[in-house]
Every structure is written in structure tokens, then in C-alpha cells.
Scaffold this motif. Structure first.
Motif, PDB file in Angstrom:
ATOM      1  N   PRO A   1       4.102  -4.881  -2.180  1.00  0.00           N
ATOM      2  CA  PRO A   1       4.139  -3.426  -2.357  1.00  0.00           C
ATOM      3  C   PRO A   1       2.775  -2.756  -2.170  1.00  0.00           C
ATOM      4  O   PRO A   1       2.684  -1.668  -1.596  1.00  0.00           O
ATOM      5  CB  PRO A   1       4.638  -3.244  -3.788  1.00  0.00           C
ATOM      6  CG  PRO A   1       5.421  -4.474  -4.063  1.00  0.00           C
ATOM      7  CD  PRO A   1       4.704  -5.562  -3.332  1.00  0.00           C
ATOM      8  N   TYR A   2       1.682  -3.401  -2.615  1.00  0.00           N
ATOM      9  CA  TYR A   2       0.350  -2.831  -2.408  1.00  0.00           C
ATOM     10  C   TYR A   2      -0.008  -2.796  -0.929  1.00  0.00           C
ATOM     11  O   TYR A   2      -0.551  -1.798  -0.442  1.00  0.00           O
ATOM     12  CB  TYR A   2      -0.701  -3.635  -3.173  1.00  0.00           C
ATOM     13  CG  TYR A   2      -0.678  -3.391  -4.651  1.00  0.00           C
ATOM     14  CD1 TYR A   2      -0.989  -2.145  -5.183  1.00  0.00           C
ATOM     15  CD2 TYR A   2      -0.354  -4.408  -5.523  1.00  0.00           C
ATOM     16  CE1 TYR A   2      -0.967  -1.923  -6.535  1.00  0.00           C
ATOM     17  CE2 TYR A   2      -0.326  -4.199  -6.885  1.00  0.00           C
ATOM     18  CZ  TYR A   2      -0.638  -2.949  -7.387  1.00  0.00           C
ATOM     19  OH  TYR A   2      -0.611  -2.736  -8.728  1.00  0.00           O
ATOM     20  N   LEU A   3       0.283  -3.867  -0.224  1.00  0.00           N
ATOM     21  CA  LEU A   3      -0.009  -3.889   1.209  1.00  0.00           C
ATOM     22  C   LEU A   3       0.812  -2.854   1.969  1.00  0.00           C
ATOM     23  O   LEU A   3       0.313  -2.199   2.882  1.00  0.00           O
ATOM     24  CB  LEU A   3       0.239  -5.289   1.773  1.00  0.00           C
ATOM     25  CG  LEU A   3      -0.777  -6.352   1.381  1.00  0.00           C
ATOM     26  CD1 LEU A   3      -0.348  -7.714   1.918  1.00  0.00           C
ATOM     27  CD2 LEU A   3      -2.152  -5.989   1.881  1.00  0.00           C
ATOM     28  N   GLU A   4       2.061  -2.708   1.584  1.00  0.00           N
ATOM     29  CA  GLU A   4       2.926  -1.727   2.249  1.00  0.00           C
ATOM     30  C   GLU A   4       2.397  -0.309   2.026  1.00  0.00           C
ATOM     31  O   GLU A   4       2.349   0.498   2.950  1.00  0.00           O
ATOM     32  CB  GLU A   4       4.349  -1.870   1.710  1.00  0.00           C
ATOM     33  CG  GLU A   4       5.371  -1.072   2.470  1.00  0.00           C
ATOM     34  CD  GLU A   4       5.711   0.244   1.798  1.00  0.00           C
ATOM     35  OE1 GLU A   4       6.260   1.115   2.489  1.00  0.00           O
ATOM     36  OE2 GLU A   4       5.417   0.406   0.613  1.00  0.00           O
ATOM     37  N   GLU A   5       1.952  -0.004   0.824  1.00  0.00           N
ATOM     38  CA  GLU A   5       1.395   1.315   0.530  1.00  0.00           C
ATOM     39  C   GLU A   5       0.081   1.535   1.278  1.00  0.00           C
ATOM     40  O   GLU A   5      -0.198   2.630   1.761  1.00  0.00           O
ATOM     41  CB  GLU A   5       1.182   1.465  -0.977  1.00  0.00           C
ATOM     42  CG  GLU A   5       0.736   2.829  -1.397  1.00  0.00           C
ATOM     43  CD  GLU A   5       1.810   3.888  -1.231  1.00  0.00           C
ATOM     44  OE1 GLU A   5       1.436   5.073  -1.131  1.00  0.00           O
ATOM     45  OE2 GLU A   5       2.999   3.547  -1.207  1.00  0.00           O
ATOM     46  N   PHE A   6      -0.727   0.486   1.399  1.00  0.00           N
ATOM     47  CA  PHE A   6      -1.976   0.584   2.139  1.00  0.00           C
ATOM     48  C   PHE A   6      -1.719   0.890   3.614  1.00  0.00           C
ATOM     49  O   PHE A   6      -2.371   1.755   4.203  1.00  0.00           O
ATOM     50  CB  PHE A   6      -2.764  -0.727   1.983  1.00  0.00           C
ATOM     51  CG  PHE A   6      -4.060  -0.745   2.730  1.00  0.00           C
ATOM     52  CD1 PHE A   6      -5.120   0.037   2.312  1.00  0.00           C
ATOM     53  CD2 PHE A   6      -4.223  -1.545   3.843  1.00  0.00           C
ATOM     54  CE1 PHE A   6      -6.321   0.023   2.991  1.00  0.00           C
ATOM     55  CE2 PHE A   6      -5.409  -1.569   4.536  1.00  0.00           C
ATOM     56  CZ  PHE A   6      -6.473  -0.778   4.109  1.00  0.00           C
TER      57      PHE A   6
ATOM     58  N   GLY B   1      -0.615   4.462   4.044  1.00  0.00           N
ATOM     59  CA  GLY B   1      -1.761   5.373   3.938  1.00  0.00           C
ATOM     60  C   GLY B   1      -2.591   5.397   5.200  1.00  0.00           C
ATOM     61  O   GLY B   1      -3.057   6.458   5.637  1.00  0.00           O
ATOM     62  N   LEU B   2      -2.798   4.228   5.805  1.00  0.00           N
ATOM     63  CA  LEU B   2      -3.532   4.192   7.068  1.00  0.00           C
ATOM     64  C   LEU B   2      -2.789   4.931   8.168  1.00  0.00           C
ATOM     65  O   LEU B   2      -3.397   5.652   8.965  1.00  0.00           O
ATOM     66  CB  LEU B   2      -3.786   2.744   7.493  1.00  0.00           C
ATOM     67  CG  LEU B   2      -4.842   1.980   6.709  1.00  0.00           C
ATOM     68  CD1 LEU B   2      -4.922   0.551   7.209  1.00  0.00           C
ATOM     69  CD2 LEU B   2      -6.193   2.658   6.824  1.00  0.00           C
TER      70      LEU B   2
ATOM     71  N   GLY C   1      -5.366   5.963  10.749  1.00  0.00           N
ATOM     72  CA  GLY C   1      -6.193   4.769  10.726  1.00  0.00           C
ATOM     73  C   GLY C   1      -7.473   4.881   9.933  1.00  0.00           C
ATOM     74  O   GLY C   1      -8.275   3.966   9.920  1.00  0.00           O
ATOM     75  N   ARG C   2      -7.696   6.000   9.259  1.00  0.00           N
ATOM     76  CA  ARG C   2      -8.909   6.168   8.458  1.00  0.00           C
ATOM     77  C   ARG C   2      -8.605   5.907   6.989  1.00  0.00           C
ATOM     78  O   ARG C   2      -7.524   6.208   6.506  1.00  0.00           O
ATOM     79  CB  ARG C   2      -9.436   7.594   8.610  1.00  0.00           C
ATOM     80  CG  ARG C   2      -9.899   7.882  10.008  1.00  0.00           C
ATOM     81  CD  ARG C   2     -10.554   9.240  10.065  1.00  0.00           C
ATOM     82  NE  ARG C   2     -10.140   9.830  11.326  1.00  0.00           N
ATOM     83  CZ  ARG C   2      -9.608  11.032  11.455  1.00  0.00           C
ATOM     84  NH1 ARG C   2      -9.450  11.789  10.425  1.00  0.00           N
ATOM     85  NH2 ARG C   2      -9.257  11.473  12.634  1.00  0.00           N
TER      86      ARG C   2
END
Length: 90
Positions: free
Chosen positions: A58-63, A66-67, A72-73
Motif C-alpha cells: 500500500p505504501y508503494l502504491e501510494e508513492f 503521487g509520482l 514524476g516529481r
């Protein structure tokens, strides 16, 4: 909070043993011994899989979301405007 709630649950289920370990129970002359039991490999693999599935993904998916939303920033362009310390637009 989760480790604290786990400790409270174990202590409340085994109150007499907790009192004995803290020196307030009936048998105060307790002897402690270290017992090392081998944990099965399948147990470790399953626990690590559950951690990856429910914590890391879930953290990676949210990251990634966001990108994608910020082209991409890591810092959105809206937050870069203005002087340092002034990140909101009014």
C-alpha cells in the motif's frame, strides 16, 4: 499502539502469571530459564509475505500514485511557488 495492545491482551489473559513475574504473586521464588525454540521456516515466510502484502505494497502504491499525479516529481509544483516556508496559495 499495536505492540502495547498485544502486551495488554497477553497480560490480561494471564494475570496470575504476570503477578508472579512482577513479584506480587504467591510463589515469589521463580526461576527463569532461557528456552530457544526453532521457528519453522514456513512460519517466517508466511509472516514476511503478510507484512509485504499489507504493509509495504500500500505504501508503494501510494508513492507511485503521487509520482504520477506530480509528473514524476517528489515535490508538487504548487508547493515550489513563493518564498521558502510559504507553501500555500491564498
Amino acid at each position: 499502539m499495536i505492540p502495547l495492545m498485544g502486551l495488554v491482551s497477553v497480560v490480561s489473559l494471564h494475570w496470575a502469571q504476570f503477578l508472579r513475574c512482577s513479584g506480587r504473586g504467591g510463589n515469589r521464588a521463580l526461576r527463569y530459564r532461557l528456552e530457544i525454540a526453532a521457528v519453522p521456516l514456513i512460519y517466517i515466510v508466511c509472516v514476511m509475505a503478510v507484512i509485504v502484502l499489507f504493509e509495504l505494497l500500500p505504501y508503494l502504491e501510494e508513492f507511485v500514485r503521487g509520482l504520477r499525479a506530480n509528473a514524476g516529481r517528489l515535490i508538487p509544483p504548487k508547493a515550489r511557488r513563493g518564498s521558502p516556508g510559504q507553501t500555500t496559495l491564498r
